[in-house]
Design a protein around this motif. Structure first.
Motif, PDB file in Angstrom:
ATOM      1  N   ASN A  30     -13.734 113.207  64.968  1.00  0.00           N
ATOM      2  CA  ASN A  30     -14.942 113.507  65.752  1.00  0.00           C
ATOM      3  C   ASN A  30     -14.959 114.964  66.231  1.00  0.00           C
ATOM      4  N   ARG A  31     -13.803 115.411  66.711  1.00  0.00           N
ATOM      5  CA  ARG A  31     -13.743 116.771  67.259  1.00  0.00           C
ATOM      6  C   ARG A  31     -13.937 117.831  66.183  1.00  0.00           C
ATOM      7  N   VAL A  32     -13.363 117.600  65.009  1.00  0.00           N
ATOM      8  CA  VAL A  32     -13.446 118.639  63.986  1.00  0.00           C
ATOM      9  C   VAL A  32     -14.878 118.761  63.461  1.00  0.00           C
ATOM     10  N   ILE A  33     -15.613 117.652  63.478  1.00  0.00           N
ATOM     11  CA  ILE A  33     -17.018 117.713  63.054  1.00  0.00           C
ATOM     12  C   ILE A  33     -17.857 118.392  64.139  1.00  0.00           C
ATOM     13  N   LYS A  34     -17.468 118.150  65.390  1.00  0.00           N
ATOM     14  CA  LYS A  34     -18.127 118.843  66.506  1.00  0.00           C
ATOM     15  C   LYS A  34     -17.856 120.353  66.377  1.00  0.00           C
ATOM     16  N   ALA A  35     -16.626 120.709  66.022  1.00  0.00           N
ATOM     17  CA  ALA A  35     -16.261 122.119  65.817  1.00  0.00           C
ATOM     18  C   ALA A  35     -17.101 122.722  64.693  1.00  0.00           C
ATOM     19  N   ILE A 120     -22.326 115.367  55.782  1.00  0.00           N
ATOM     20  CA  ILE A 120     -20.957 115.519  56.270  1.00  0.00           C
ATOM     21  C   ILE A 120     -20.765 114.720  57.556  1.00  0.00           C
ATOM     22  N   THR A 121     -21.763 114.786  58.438  1.00  0.00           N
ATOM     23  CA  THR A 121     -21.673 114.050  59.707  1.00  0.00           C
ATOM     24  C   THR A 121     -21.629 112.543  59.465  1.00  0.00           C
ATOM     25  N   ILE A 122     -22.444 112.084  58.527  1.00  0.00           N
ATOM     26  CA  ILE A 122     -22.421 110.647  58.197  1.00  0.00           C
ATOM     27  C   ILE A 122     -21.046 110.269  57.624  1.00  0.00           C
ATOM     28  N   MET A 123     -20.533 111.115  56.738  1.00  0.00           N
ATOM     29  CA  MET A 123     -19.203 110.861  56.155  1.00  0.00           C
ATOM     30  C   MET A 123     -18.148 110.740  57.250  1.00  0.00           C
ATOM     31  N   ALA A 124     -18.191 111.697  58.186  1.00  0.00           N
ATOM     32  CA  ALA A 124     -17.187 111.719  59.260  1.00  0.00           C
ATOM     33  C   ALA A 124     -17.305 110.480  60.133  1.00  0.00           C
ATOM     34  N   ASP A 125     -18.551 110.092  60.465  1.00  0.00           N
ATOM     35  CA  ASP A 125     -18.747 108.885  61.288  1.00  0.00           C
ATOM     36  C   ASP A 125     -18.164 107.665  60.574  1.00  0.00           C
ATOM     37  N   GLU A 126     -18.463 107.589  59.298  1.00  0.00           N
ATOM     38  CA  GLU A 126     -18.013 106.435  58.507  1.00  0.00           C
ATOM     39  C   GLU A 126     -16.480 106.426  58.406  1.00  0.00           C
ATOM     40  N   ALA A 127     -15.906 107.610  58.121  1.00  0.00           N
ATOM     41  CA  ALA A 127     -14.447 107.706  57.980  1.00  0.00           C
ATOM     42  C   ALA A 127     -13.758 107.364  59.305  1.00  0.00           C
ATOM     43  N   GLY A 128     -14.302 107.854  60.407  1.00  0.00           N
ATOM     44  CA  GLY A 128     -13.742 107.559  61.728  1.00  0.00           C
ATOM     45  C   GLY A 128     -13.772 106.073  62.028  1.00  0.00           C
ATOM     46  N   LYS A 129     -14.898 105.459  61.677  1.00  0.00           N
ATOM     47  CA  LYS A 129     -15.054 104.009  61.887  1.00  0.00           C
ATOM     48  C   LYS A 129     -14.048 103.241  61.029  1.00  0.00           C
ATOM     49  N   MET A 130     -13.818 103.710  59.803  1.00  0.00           N
ATOM     50  CA  MET A 130     -12.858 103.055  58.906  1.00  0.00           C
ATOM     51  C   MET A 130     -11.458 103.071  59.507  1.00  0.00           C
ATOM     52  N   VAL A 131     -11.082 104.228  60.066  1.00  0.00           N
ATOM     53  CA  VAL A 131      -9.753 104.345  60.677  1.00  0.00           C
ATOM     54  C   VAL A 131      -9.645 103.372  61.844  1.00  0.00           C
ATOM     55  N   ARG A 132     -10.652 103.394  62.721  1.00  0.00           N
ATOM     56  CA  ARG A 132     -10.638 102.520  63.903  1.00  0.00           C
ATOM     57  C   ARG A 132     -10.540 101.055  63.490  1.00  0.00           C
ATOM     58  N   ASP A 133     -11.412 100.661  62.559  1.00  0.00           N
ATOM     59  CA  ASP A 133     -11.460  99.256  62.152  1.00  0.00           C
ATOM     60  C   ASP A 133     -10.190  98.807  61.441  1.00  0.00           C
TER      61      ASP A 133
ATOM     62  N   LEU B 192     -12.793 114.606  53.848  1.00  0.00           N
ATOM     63  CA  LEU B 192     -13.298 113.381  54.477  1.00  0.00           C
ATOM     64  C   LEU B 192     -13.207 112.203  53.502  1.00  0.00           C
ATOM     65  N   GLU B 193     -13.486 112.509  52.257  1.00  0.00           N
ATOM     66  CA  GLU B 193     -13.383 111.459  51.229  1.00  0.00           C
ATOM     67  C   GLU B 193     -11.945 110.960  51.167  1.00  0.00           C
ATOM     68  N   ARG B 194     -11.009 111.899  51.299  1.00  0.00           N
ATOM     69  CA  ARG B 194      -9.584 111.570  51.271  1.00  0.00           C
ATOM     70  C   ARG B 194      -9.173 110.738  52.509  1.00  0.00           C
ATOM     71  N   ILE B 195      -9.769 111.077  53.641  1.00  0.00           N
ATOM     72  CA  ILE B 195      -9.495 110.307  54.860  1.00  0.00           C
ATOM     73  C   ILE B 195      -9.942 108.859  54.670  1.00  0.00           C
ATOM     74  N   GLY B 196     -11.079 108.692  54.024  1.00  0.00           N
ATOM     75  CA  GLY B 196     -11.552 107.339  53.696  1.00  0.00           C
ATOM     76  C   GLY B 196     -10.533 106.586  52.847  1.00  0.00           C
ATOM     77  N   ASP B 197      -9.942 107.282  51.887  1.00  0.00           N
ATOM     78  CA  ASP B 197      -8.909 106.664  51.037  1.00  0.00           C
ATOM     79  C   ASP B 197      -7.712 106.204  51.874  1.00  0.00           C
ATOM     80  N   HIS B 198      -7.315 107.038  52.836  1.00  0.00           N
ATOM     81  CA  HIS B 198      -6.173 106.665  53.672  1.00  0.00           C
ATOM     82  C   HIS B 198      -6.489 105.438  54.525  1.00  0.00           C
ATOM     83  N   ALA B 199      -7.715 105.412  55.066  1.00  0.00           N
ATOM     84  CA  ALA B 199      -8.110 104.242  55.864  1.00  0.00           C
ATOM     85  C   ALA B 199      -8.087 102.991  54.991  1.00  0.00           C
ATOM     86  N   THR B 200      -8.477 103.152  53.730  1.00  0.00           N
ATOM     87  CA  THR B 200      -8.429 102.025  52.791  1.00  0.00           C
ATOM     88  C   THR B 200      -6.983 101.584  52.564  1.00  0.00           C
TER      89      THR B 200
END
Lengths: 220, 220
Positions: A30-35, A120-133, B192-200
Motif C-alpha cells: 500500500n505504501r509503495v503505491i502511495k509513494a 497499477i493501483t488495481i494490481m496493487a490492491d489485488e496483490a495486497g488482498k491476496m497476501v492478506r487472504d 506486482l505480478e510477481r507478488i501475486g505469484d508469491h501470494a499464490t
C-alpha cells in the motif's frame, strides 16, 4: 500436559507472527503505491526501511519454527503446519524485497504526479488482498479462502499482460513492427542484472566467511 | 580426533556441493541464452527442468549445514563458513529461478533467430562468470576474487541501463517525450505480478498444511 500447553502456546505465537508479517507485507504494498502515485521519495524510503523489519520477522519466525520442530518433534498436522509456515515466510520475505524494488524505481525515477496508474493501483490492491487472504486462510485453516487466492492470481496476471500489451501496441504503432521482442529483451536483461546482484551477495558472504565482516559492518 | 576428521570430511563435502550447485547455475545461464539465441523451446524447457535440480541441491546443502551446526557445534571460522554457505545457497536458488523465468519468456515468445542480442549475451557471460568466481572464491577462501566479483557487478548493471536506455530513446524519438515512465511502470507492474505469484505460493502451502497435499501432488 504442560508440554502440550506450551506447544499450543507456541503455535498460537506462530500464528500471531505470521499475521504480523503478512500485515507488514500488505502495508509495504500500500505504501509503495502511495509513494508512486504521490511521487513521495520519503514514503518510498520508508518502504525500503520496512523491508528490514520484514527480513527480521522472517528470521524470528524461522527460529520459532526450528525450535518447535527440534524440541517438540511434532507429527502429522502440526508438522505440516510448521513446515508450511517455513515455506510461506520465504515468499513473504520476497514480497518485501519486491516492494523495496518498486520503491527503488520510484526514488530513481523521481516520479511526481504520475497520471495514469489506474491499472497499477488495481494490481496493487489485488496483490495486497491476496497476501492478506492467504495468511488469513492459514491462521483460520480456511481451504476455500486459500483456493480463492489462487484463483485471483489471474486478475493480477491479466493486468500485467494488459500493461505489457499497451506498450507493445504503442511500439508497433510507431514503428510498424511487433514490439514484443523489445519488451522481452528488456525483461531478460533485467533478470540477468538480478543474477549479477545475487552473485554479488554470494561474494559478500564469502568475504564474511573469511573476515567475519559482512558488507563493511561489525565483525561477528 | 575421529570427530575432527569426520567434520573435515563433511566440510569438504560441503565445498563439493557448493561447487556443483554453482556449476548448475552457470550451466543454466549458458543454456538459457543458447535457447534465446537459437530460438530453441526444447533447450528452454531443459532449463526449467534443471531448476528443480538446483532446488534439490539447495535442500541437500541446507540439510548438510544444519547437521554440521547441530552435531558439531562449530565455532568462529567454521561457524562463519557454514552460515555463509546457508546464505549463498539462497542466492543460487534464486539464480535458478531467474534462469527459469528467462526460459519462460523464450517459450512464451516463441523467439526464433533473434538478431541483436549481443548485449544480452555479454551480460549472460559476465553473470555466469560472476557466479563461478564467487563460488570459487568461497572454496579457495580467496578474498581478492570475491572482491573482484563485487566490482564486476557494475558491468552487468551498466549493460541493463544501456538496454533500458535504448528503449527509452526509441520511445522518445517516436513520441517526442520521455519514455522512461512507460518502462518504469512496466517494471513495477512486473513486480506486482510477481507478488501475486508469491501470494499464490503461500495459498498453496496453506492447502498443504490443511490437506497434506501440495499442488495436487502426493499426500505427504
Amino acid at each position: 500436559m504442560i508440554m502440550r500447553n506450551r506447544f499450543d502456546r507456541q503455535l498460537a505465537l506462530l500464528d500471531e507472527n505470521m499475521i504480523r508479517m503478512g500485515e507488514l507485507c500488505e502495508l509495504a504494498i500500500n505504501r509503495v503505491i502511495k509513494a508512486l502515485t504521490g511521487g513521495s521519495v520519503e514514503e518510498a524510503r520508508a518502504v525500503i526501511e520496512a523491508d528490514d523489519e520484514i527480513d527480521h520477522m522472517e528470521k524470528d519466525i524461522e527460529r520459532l519454527c526450528l525450535k518447535l520442530l527440534l524440541q517438540q518433534q511434532p507429527v502429522a498436522k502440526d508438522l505440516r503446519r510448521i513446515s508450511a509456515a517455513l515455506k510461506m515466510i520465504t515468499d513473504m520475505e520476497r514480497i518485501g524485497d519486491q516492494t523495496a524494488d518498486i520503491a527503488d524505481i520510484v526514488i530513481a525515477a523521481n516520479m511526481c504526479e504520475v497520471q495514469d496508474v489506474r491499472d497499477i493501483t488495481i494490481m496493487a490492491d489485488e496483490a495486497g488482498k491476496m497476501v492478506r487472504d492467504s495468511v488469513a486462510a492459514y491462521v483460520e485453516k480456511d481451504l476455500e479462502k486459500a483456493r480463492q487466492v489462487m484463483k485471483s492470481d489471474d486478475v493480477v496476471d491479466d493486468l500485467f499482460e494488459k500493461i505489457r500489451g499497451e506498450l507493445i501496441a504503442f511500439i508497433a504503432e510507431k514503428q510498424g513492427k511487433d514490439g514484443s521482442e523489445v519488451i522481452d529483451l528488456l525483461m531478460i536483461s533485467k533478470y540477468l542484472e538480478r543474477i549479477g546482484d545475487h552473485a554479488t551477495n554470494i561474494a559478500e558472504w564469502v568475504e564474511f566467511s573469511i573476515t567475519g565482516v559482512h558488507k563493511g559492518g561489525e565483525k561477528i
